[in-house]
Design an enzyme around this catalytic site. Structure first.
Site, mmCIF file in Angstrom:
data_model
loop_
_atom_site.group_PDB
_atom_site.id
_atom_site.type_symbol
_atom_site.label_atom_id
_atom_site.label_comp_id
_atom_site.label_asym_id
_atom_site.label_seq_id
_atom_site.Cartn_x
_atom_site.Cartn_y
_atom_site.Cartn_z
ATOM 1 N N GLU A 190 -40.782 18.798 -52.364
ATOM 2 C CA GLU A 190 -42.195 18.966 -52.740
ATOM 3 C C GLU A 190 -42.488 20.384 -53.220
ATOM 4 O O GLU A 190 -43.630 20.841 -53.237
ATOM 5 C CB GLU A 190 -43.103 18.560 -51.575
ATOM 6 C CG GLU A 190 -42.851 17.148 -51.071
ATOM 7 C CD GLU A 190 -43.882 16.100 -51.493
ATOM 8 O OE1 GLU A 190 -45.055 16.437 -51.674
ATOM 9 O OE2 GLU A 190 -43.492 14.917 -51.629
ATOM 10 N N HIS A 237 -47.330 19.529 -45.680
ATOM 11 C CA HIS A 237 -46.585 20.599 -46.355
ATOM 12 C C HIS A 237 -46.663 21.848 -45.479
ATOM 13 O O HIS A 237 -47.665 22.053 -44.780
ATOM 14 C CB HIS A 237 -47.197 20.956 -47.717
ATOM 15 C CG HIS A 237 -47.047 19.908 -48.762
ATOM 16 N ND1 HIS A 237 -48.068 19.561 -49.624
ATOM 17 C CD2 HIS A 237 -45.988 19.153 -49.119
ATOM 18 C CE1 HIS A 237 -47.646 18.633 -50.456
ATOM 19 N NE2 HIS A 237 -46.394 18.355 -50.171
ATOM 20 N N CYS A 245 -52.928 25.142 -52.490
ATOM 21 C CA CYS A 245 -52.284 23.943 -53.072
ATOM 22 C C CYS A 245 -52.455 23.916 -54.582
ATOM 23 O O CYS A 245 -51.662 23.311 -55.294
ATOM 24 C CB CYS A 245 -52.915 22.657 -52.543
ATOM 25 S SG CYS A 245 -52.826 22.445 -50.781
HETATM 26 O O1 SUG Z 1 -49.575 15.402 -52.159
HETATM 27 N N1 SUG Z 1 -53.000 14.732 -52.281
HETATM 28 C C1 SUG Z 1 -51.931 15.690 -52.415
HETATM 29 C C2 SUG Z 1 -52.357 17.022 -51.874
HETATM 30 C C3 SUG Z 1 -51.340 18.079 -52.180
HETATM 31 C C4 SUG Z 1 -51.641 19.358 -51.501
HETATM 32 N N2 SUG Z 1 -50.659 20.318 -51.830
HETATM 33 C C5 SUG Z 1 -50.182 21.285 -51.023
HETATM 34 N N3 SUG Z 1 -50.375 21.247 -49.720
HETATM 35 N N4 SUG Z 1 -49.458 22.207 -51.528
HETATM 36 C C6 SUG Z 1 -50.687 15.180 -51.682
HETATM 37 O O2 SUG Z 1 -50.839 14.575 -50.619
HETATM 38 C C7 SUG Z 1 -54.053 12.605 -52.709
HETATM 39 C C8 SUG Z 1 -54.179 11.656 -53.885
HETATM 40 C C9 SUG Z 1 -54.946 10.422 -53.556
HETATM 41 O O3 SUG Z 1 -54.972 9.990 -52.414
HETATM 42 O O4 SUG Z 1 -55.508 9.835 -54.536
HETATM 43 C C10 SUG Z 1 -52.912 13.569 -52.907
HETATM 44 O O5 SUG Z 1 -51.983 13.271 -53.608
#
Ligand code: SUG
Length: 448
Positions: free
Chosen positions: A174, A248, A372
């Site tokens: 990731e 993460h 993020c």
């Molecule tokens: O991968 N949310 C993302 C959030 C990413 C956050 N990034 C970091 N922590 N670096 C994920 O979970 C939600 C999309 C949805 O539910 O439609 C989503 O993908």
């Protein structure tokens, strides 16, 4: 001397709540609620513009086209486009949501980055993350590789963009959200910390959710980037943290240069490795690492996840030798988190002397805070002038984006919009209008 550029990815006009984020409590809690793409994109631009005003070199990536109609056939749908969409809505709503996803907006998951000073061949290395843990993100890697090549086009002779790791379960990756680079103020001497949730060669403490990063993936990237094993470390996420919604590492730890702040439950049996990191930092940079461990009673794990304190951006404004925090507004509203921030700012031993609270309510509702939304790339100062200046954030670019978003983005989306041809056409048009408004080509519409 290295400078750290930040790249934020602009939220797309199909931003919605699909409930697709694995182990991501906010995403699950908001599944199928109405979303607000215009607000989401405006909030994202305002945050990036703030960082640019602080004097940090800030770039943006523009949204790729959604929906990814090209994925409907591989997902098993047949017939005309509208037959495929209706069938997807009825039979596989998550697949439908996935092809409309705007999750590319969380640029911290775009890639793992190693500056040339850390690598044996003295090239900047980037590996786009394969993001194979969830329905909607595995398709981002190839789009991002193109974005990286476009932004760094003049640097290509000194840059290696690796292919994403193979899409196999033992190599779940990731990106930078699970990697921290600690360094001296010049950025020239650094250590690399990779954080993983699963190690298939060790006994498994169990988690409520699938850990999204494996040790094997971290090790493969460290090898491919030709990092020095003496300055590269691997830490395991605490299973209690993953189970509490820490999907993460950047939800439970943050760092900048010689400052590392992490929650007491960030790492599983991490003390030995952290001591090695401290010793290596001292040897390598000639100065001590400032490591702040936040106790569970000061900020309990569930509140760390709700406030997203650790997803604050730690930045050094231009011309300052002190740091500032860019925190989610949720921290301001939560007394425990606010007290922690005030304590850090008041502590003369902590080099943070200010805080900016930013409203990112739409991104936060999908589990994405300030950190993020950005990818950090440490580059030589002389590289900056060669980067695509059309994508460099300043007040002028921010104004262009505000205007285009305000004019072309939908105010609100519900899941029924996803099968409405007028909505689809408007979303595609919004992407190309944004590109045209800032003069960035005709729009890279390779898909769908
Ligand atoms: O991968 N949310 C993302 C959030 C990413 C956050 N990034 C970091 N922590 N670096 C994920 O979970 C939600 C999309 C949805 O539910 O439609 C989503 O993908």
């Amino acid at each position: 001397m290295l400078t750290e550029i930040n790249i934020d990815a602009l939220v797309g006009p199909t931003h919605h709540f699909g409930g697709l984020g694995v182990g991501n409590l906010a995403s699950m809690a908001h599944e199928r609620q109405a979303s607000h793409p215009k607000l989401a994109a405006l909030e994202g631009v305002a945050k990036a513009a703030l960082v640019a005003r602080l004097g940090v070199p800030q770039f943006v990536w523009l949204p790729p086209l959604r929906p990814r109609f090209d994925l409907l056939t591989p997902y098993g749908f047949q017939g005309s486009l509208s037959e495929q969409l209706s069938a997807a809505q009825r039979l596989a709503p998550r697949a439908l949501s996935a092809i409309f996803s705007s999750a590319f907006m969380w640029a911290a998951n775009a890639a793992t980055v190693s500056p040339a000073v850390d690598t044996r061949d003295q090239r900047l290395h980037l590996t786009p993350a394969n993001l194979i843990s969830s329905w909607h993100r595995a398709t981002e890697a190839n789009e991002r590789a193109l974005d990286m090549e476009e932004l760094f086009q003049h640097e290509l002779p000194r840059l290696t963009v690796h292919p994403p790791l193979p899409s196999i379960i033992p190599l779940r990756d990731e990106g930078a959200a699970n990697h921290m680079r600690l360094c001296d103020p010049s950025g020239m001497r650094g250590l690399n910390l990779f954080v993983y949730g699963e190690d298939d060669a060790a006994s498994e403490p169990t988690c409520r959710f699938l850990p999204r990063q494996t040790r094997a993936a971290c090790e493969a990237i460290a090898r491919a980037h030709q990092l020095d094993p003496n300055t590269t470390f691997f830490l395991r996420q605490h299973p209690a943290a993953i189970s509490a919604g820490v999907f993460h590492n950047d939800v439970i730890a943050t760092s900048h240069q010689g400052l590392l702040i992490h929650h007491a439950l960030a790492f599983w049996e991490g003390e030995d490795v952290l001591r090695q990191v401290e010793a290596a930092f001292q040897i390598h940079t000639g100065r001590p690492l400032l490591r702040l461990e936040i106790r569970h009673d000061e900020l309990p794990l569930p509140l760390a996840v709700q406030s997203y304190f650790f997803n604050s951006q730690l930045l050094r404004p231009a011309g300052s030798d002190r740091m500032t925090l860019v925190c989610p507004a949720q921290c301001q509203a939560m007394e425990t988190a606010l007290q922690l921030i005030e304590r850090l700012i008041a502590d003369p031993h902590v080099p943070i002397d200010s805080v900016h609270f930013v409203s990112l309510q739409e991104s936060m509702a999908n589990g994405g805070g300030p950190a993020c939304l950005r990818l950090r790339v440490p580059v030589d100062v002389d590289v900056l002038s060669g980067l695509n200046s059309t994508l460099r954030m300043d007040d002028h670019l921010a104004e262009c984006l505000y205007e285009a978003i305000d004019r072309w983005y939908p105010d609100s989306i519900t899941s029924d919009d996803l099968i409405n041809p007028d909505f689809v056409a408007a979303a595609r048009r919004a992407v190309s209008e944004v590109r045209q408004s800032i003069g960035s080509g005709s729009g890279r519409g390779k898909h769908g």
